[in-house]
Design an enzyme around this catalytic site. Structure first.
Site, mmCIF file in Angstrom:
data_model
loop_
_atom_site.group_PDB
_atom_site.id
_atom_site.type_symbol
_atom_site.label_atom_id
_atom_site.label_comp_id
_atom_site.label_asym_id
_atom_site.label_seq_id
_atom_site.Cartn_x
_atom_site.Cartn_y
_atom_site.Cartn_z
ATOM 1 N N ARG A 49 64.671 -20.762 2.216
ATOM 2 C CA ARG A 49 63.773 -19.263 2.352
ATOM 3 C C ARG A 49 62.801 -19.557 2.814
ATOM 4 O O ARG A 49 61.770 -18.680 3.959
ATOM 5 C CB ARG A 49 64.355 -18.719 1.532
ATOM 6 C CG ARG A 49 66.143 -17.995 2.228
ATOM 7 C CD ARG A 49 66.320 -17.114 0.696
ATOM 8 N NE ARG A 49 66.160 -18.556 0.025
ATOM 9 C CZ ARG A 49 67.720 -19.488 0.350
ATOM 10 N NH1 ARG A 49 68.837 -19.158 1.008
ATOM 11 N NH2 ARG A 49 67.471 -20.627 -0.370
ATOM 12 N N LYS A 78 47.630 -43.713 -3.131
ATOM 13 C CA LYS A 78 46.868 -44.554 -3.371
ATOM 14 C C LYS A 78 45.965 -44.611 -4.479
ATOM 15 O O LYS A 78 44.757 -45.372 -4.414
ATOM 16 C CB LYS A 78 46.225 -44.574 -2.229
ATOM 17 C CG LYS A 78 46.520 -45.214 -0.846
ATOM 18 C CD LYS A 78 45.740 -44.970 0.601
ATOM 19 C CE LYS A 78 46.409 -45.220 1.230
ATOM 20 N NZ LYS A 78 45.288 -44.223 2.838
ATOM 21 N N ARG A 99 54.338 -24.408 -2.621
ATOM 22 C CA ARG A 99 54.933 -24.470 -4.217
ATOM 23 C C ARG A 99 54.639 -25.440 -5.050
ATOM 24 O O ARG A 99 54.709 -26.949 -4.171
ATOM 25 C CB ARG A 99 57.042 -24.019 -3.127
ATOM 26 C CG ARG A 99 57.502 -24.004 -4.744
ATOM 27 C CD ARG A 99 58.838 -24.520 -4.032
ATOM 28 N NE ARG A 99 59.189 -22.782 -3.666
ATOM 29 C CZ ARG A 99 60.709 -22.380 -3.374
ATOM 30 N NH1 ARG A 99 61.215 -22.862 -3.690
ATOM 31 N NH2 ARG A 99 60.542 -20.649 -3.689
ATOM 32 N N HIS A 127 56.516 -16.228 -8.560
ATOM 33 C CA HIS A 127 56.817 -16.401 -6.646
ATOM 34 C C HIS A 127 56.713 -14.452 -6.092
ATOM 35 O O HIS A 127 57.558 -14.038 -5.936
ATOM 36 C CB HIS A 127 58.649 -16.344 -7.333
ATOM 37 C CG HIS A 127 58.381 -16.656 -6.004
ATOM 38 N ND1 HIS A 127 58.345 -16.924 -4.145
ATOM 39 C CD2 HIS A 127 60.133 -17.106 -5.900
ATOM 40 C CE1 HIS A 127 58.751 -17.410 -2.961
ATOM 41 N NE2 HIS A 127 60.059 -17.348 -3.918
HETATM 42 N N1 CP Z 1 64.209 -17.459 -2.825
HETATM 43 C C1 CP Z 1 63.328 -19.023 -2.848
HETATM 44 O O1 CP Z 1 62.284 -18.562 -3.126
HETATM 45 O O2 CP Z 1 64.345 -19.645 -1.978
HETATM 46 P P1 CP Z 1 64.367 -20.590 -1.891
HETATM 47 O O3 CP Z 1 63.944 -21.780 -2.588
HETATM 48 O O4 CP Z 1 65.156 -21.848 -0.760
HETATM 49 O O5 CP Z 1 62.459 -20.703 -1.389
#
Ligand code: CP
Length: 300
Positions: A49, A78, A99, A127
């Site tokens: 997502r 490297k 991420r 998040h």
């Molecule tokens: N909700 C969410 O972060 O889903 P993904 O890990 O698929 O990005």
């Protein structure tokens, strides 16, 4: 807003502005064109997502994306440092969306580069873009963010989405009901934040005890990948499964949210009830991320 790293960095006014811009982008009232901009999507953890909705968001705004899903084919192999890698990428693009499995990695990136950084998830920490799309979904379905009763179920220790959600919703006087395996309770620092803001919260053993009282049920997966010992995961997997029958006495405005992916914590027999909202919730991620990118790039 120069970066989006943690919900703790955002004021109530900034949260409401993002939700408002997302609404106006969805309705077509605001049209943003970033055809001269490039976004780097650096994903060092699996994603469906967040990766695809950010990619879609940038492209719907007219921009372009560079996607890196690991360092295997880069000069990190490297011996180049991550800081040098980030600095180099920042010479080519206008915004970095990252991420990482490492808590604090997005904050670190924001300190290394001179372009906006968006935290797309850092370990079990935060998040924030998920929390903002959750708020967008709550506002859309409830008509308000204020004074709602919210059930939060599942892995509250490792689930970064629920940490960001609690911090974001705490601006709007919610009442929280938490249910989790005892080893996966909401961390003390989040509960302390809620206490400081005089937000009511309750810890219950089962979701049955509050499901008929809440406006939102936020269900989460046990985060298998965060367990050091698989045996510990095996002891708690399948602890919470929402089935259709449990919804027989709920409030008519209830919506069941889930950041997804799900494993088995919401049975598929819930999917065609009027309460299931997790797939529209995922779609709302595009409008919300369009809004966040537009704001950080100074386009609105
Ligand atoms: N909700 C969410 O972060 O889903 P993904 O890990 O698929 O990005």
């Amino acid at each position: 807003m120069n970066n989006l790293i943690s919900m703790r960095d955002l004021s109530k006014a900034e949260i409401l502005h993002i939700v408002d811009v997302a609404e106006q982008i969805e309705s077509g009232k605001i049209k943003v064109n970033i055809s001269d901009k490039v976004a780097a999507l650096l994903f060092f953890e699996p994603s469906t997502r967040t990766l695809f909705s950010f990619d879609t968001a940038v492209k719907r705004l007219g921009g372009k994306t560079l996607i890196m899903t690991g360092t295997g084919n880069t000069s990190v192999k490297k011996g180049e440092t991550f800081a040098d890698t980030l600095q180099t990428i920042s010479q080519y693009v206008d915004i970095i969306i990252q991420r990482s499995p490492i808590e604090g990695a997005a904050r670190y990136a924001s300190e290394v580069v001179n372009i906006p950084v968006i935290n797309a998830g850092d370990g079990a920490n935060q998040h924030p873009t998920q929390a903002l799309l959750d708020l967008y979904s709550i506002k859309k379905t409830q008509g308000t963010l204020e004074n709602l009763k919210i059930g939060v179920v599942g892995d509250l220790k490792f689930g970064r989405t629920v940490h960001s959600l609690c911090q974001a919703m705490s601006e709007f006087n919610p009442e929280f009901y938490f249910a989790s395996p005892s080893h996966l309770r909401m961390p003390g620092y989040i509960l302390d934040d809620l206490d400081e803001k005089q937000i009511k919260w309750h810890e219950e053993r089962e979701m049955d005890s509050f499901i008929n009282d809440v406006d939102i049920m936020y269900v989460t997966r046990i985060q298998k990948e965060r367990f050091a010992d698989i045996e510990d995961y095996n002891k708690v997997k399948g602890s919470y499964v929402m089935r259709r029958e449990i919804l027989s006495g709920v409030k008519s405005n209830l919506k069941v949210l889930h950041p997804l992916p799900r494993v088995d914590e919401i049975h598929t027999d819930v999917d065609d009830t009027e309460y299931a909202y997790y797939f529209p919730q995922a779609k709302n991620g595009v409008y919300t991320r369009q809004a966040i990118i537009s704001i950080l790039l100074g386009e609105v």
